[in-house]
Design an enzyme around this catalytic site. Sequence first.
Site, PDB file in Angstrom:
ATOM      1  N   GLU A  50       0.770  -1.107  -0.061  1.00  0.00           N
ATOM      2  CA  GLU A  50      -0.004  -0.003  -0.060  1.00  0.00           C
ATOM      3  C   GLU A  50       0.933   1.028   0.005  1.00  0.00           C
ATOM      4  O   GLU A  50       2.010   1.377   0.746  1.00  0.00           O
ATOM      5  CB  GLU A  50      -0.927   0.118   1.193  1.00  0.00           C
ATOM      6  N   ASP A  61      -6.286   9.049  10.062  1.00  0.00           N
ATOM      7  CA  ASP A  61      -4.983   8.648  10.660  1.00  0.00           C
ATOM      8  C   ASP A  61      -4.694   9.290  11.913  1.00  0.00           C
ATOM      9  O   ASP A  61      -4.840  10.397  12.185  1.00  0.00           O
ATOM     10  CB  ASP A  61      -3.867   9.044   9.319  1.00  0.00           C
TER      11      ASP A  61
END
Lengths: 278, 410
Positions: A50, A61
Amino acid sequence: MTTRIDQRFADLKREGRAALVTYTMAGDPDTRTSLEILKALPKAGADVIELGMPFTDPMADGPAIQAGGLRALNAGQTMIKTLGMVRAFRKGDSATPIVLMGYYNPIYIYGVMKFLADAKAAGVDGLIVVDLPPEEDEELCIPALKAGLNFIRLATPTTDDRRLPAVLANTSGFVYYVSITGITGSAAPDADKVHAAVTRIKRHTRLPVAVGFGVRTAKQARAIAQGAEGVAVGSALVNAVKDSLDRKGKATARTVKAVAVLVAELARGVRGAKHKSP
Amino acid sequence: MTVVQQPNSFRTGPDERGHFGIYGGRFVAETLMPLILELEKAYAEAKADPAFKKEMDGHLKNYVGRPSPLCLAERLTKHFGGAKIYFKREDLNHTGAHKVNNVLGQIMLARRMGKPRVIAETGAGMHGVATATMCAKFGLECIVFMGALDVARQQPNVLRMQALGAQVRPVESGAKTLKDAMNEALRDWVTNVSNTFYCIGTVAGPHPYPMMVRDFQCIIGEETRAQMQEAEGRLPDSLIACIGGGSNAMGLFHPFLDDRGVDIYGVEAAGHGLKKKHAASVAGGRPGVLHGNRTYLLMKDDGQIEEAHSISAGLDYPGIGPEHAWLADLGRVKFLSATDKEALAAFQLCSRLEGIIPALEPCHALARLGDIAPSKPADHLLVVNLSGRGDKDLDSVAKHLGDKGLGGKL
Ligand SMILES: Cc1ncc(COP(=O)(O)O)c(C=O)c1O
């Protein structure tokens, strides 16, 4: 149509083990070092990559990936450079799947159709876009599928059985199970709960399920790998980059190696798992 | 700006997916999506429930102190020598700003949904104070995210929130202002989604927030209609309000959108100037996706969000509510801007001429009066939304005025 992602999960199924999915932030701490990290990942044991597309406002995040994204942006990373990294990577590796992961705005501003064409041409295999739920499928998901890219959706503990079919409807490649209600880099998930959740998802789909958010150590990776087709590790790798930098935040001779060593360790964990196919 | 076909009515949006034209939507992480759908359903049910409205009306009257007056600004009217200027006095609400209208509605909804924990983002601190207030009144846990820069420049409001029992969490990321506070609030929400209600402070965020906050704020415009009818026997000729996310403006504007004879002006923060650092997303931005909706945003060429700047913490945000973006494209609302300096001058003028110390946010609307009012005839009725009071800003205004000080000559 079989993509590199489909192929890789099919191969690993034959080997009887789960995939190690590694997240790295494109351009962290600079484009050149980041490309070296990218190239080192498969050798160290990563099965799927990724590649984070940095964004100023990554609202799902935690601190580690936020900081990684800012390091990349401060060093001048752009979408064009990120796609360039994939192109460069593909010259030496035509088998390891690359999934671009990030937020919608940089893609929207790049232009959806142009982005899909350029990503495909660069050798990208799939997309994970955190802020595009199925309710917004027309934006990117459906055009991406038409362009031959996998669109990998996140399923979460809040995605109940009633909602799962909608989440899975246009998902391809694999399903990314977010093991906690939280942001990246949070507390480690409870392996038993995760296995139960994966089993629940598997009742709705034949796609492989990879589990991520909160996995840091080889031991955790092994425990998760016992009941899933993939284990994703992100914040721990981004932290390994951070810890290797000099006082000015620049890459050192240790940077690439620090990531590779951790990936190798995680790979041993994943490969050591007694995989009971869920 | 894109050319868009004019609708029959400006008041029917959004569609069921939360779109105002191309704007709005639900750009959130999957973790939040089920809750957002639940919220949409709960709000629709509450809206249809006469008991909900009755309870709300009671609190608005007896706790918030509504209706807020519509008062003639006599000396300002004389000063500009044109339009007859009225103030809609949202500064007189309990907690000192319009924010409380929306917070009351959302907190009542949080109770209906059985959420014991409330989070909010705040810039100027007025939304944070309103949320802390309502949480105290109804016995809910309250956590307010506030950029560290705003914590410093709006100290009085930090103290108020603390006195009210709320926890203020300074946010150190980014420019340490409203955008960063919203990021952090969203992260908290993702983490604590099962027991937490996110009380958004403006007409932005994922659907249904822009619609819901607008509905709760529409009381401003509805009262204004009735009050102007009573004072002058007709509708106003123009409306003007400052725009951060756009909730005080939308609350005033929305009930008048289909009265085509009413001119409507929104004033964004031009900070140091539109060619420098500012917070005017319609004037200097373009459509993008952030914080759950598509709207006008300040950004760099590659889609990274720009840090905004305004002297006013409540306007210091690089975006605007999606319905405003749509109204801007349609031309129904005219978007203007005012700089930090102009807002400071308006702060002093309003304080000295009207005996009302306005918050720095509505000073941006006041700052444009000099362009609009003088050219209008004496029977032109102009309403300014005085969205909040300025006590919170005295320290920072004094600092900006430097040697001249608050008491200096204008
Ligand atoms: C008094 C006042 N007016 C206006 C605003 C701007 O918000 P909005 O545009 O949503 O009304 C704020 C925000 O903090 C405020 O405190």
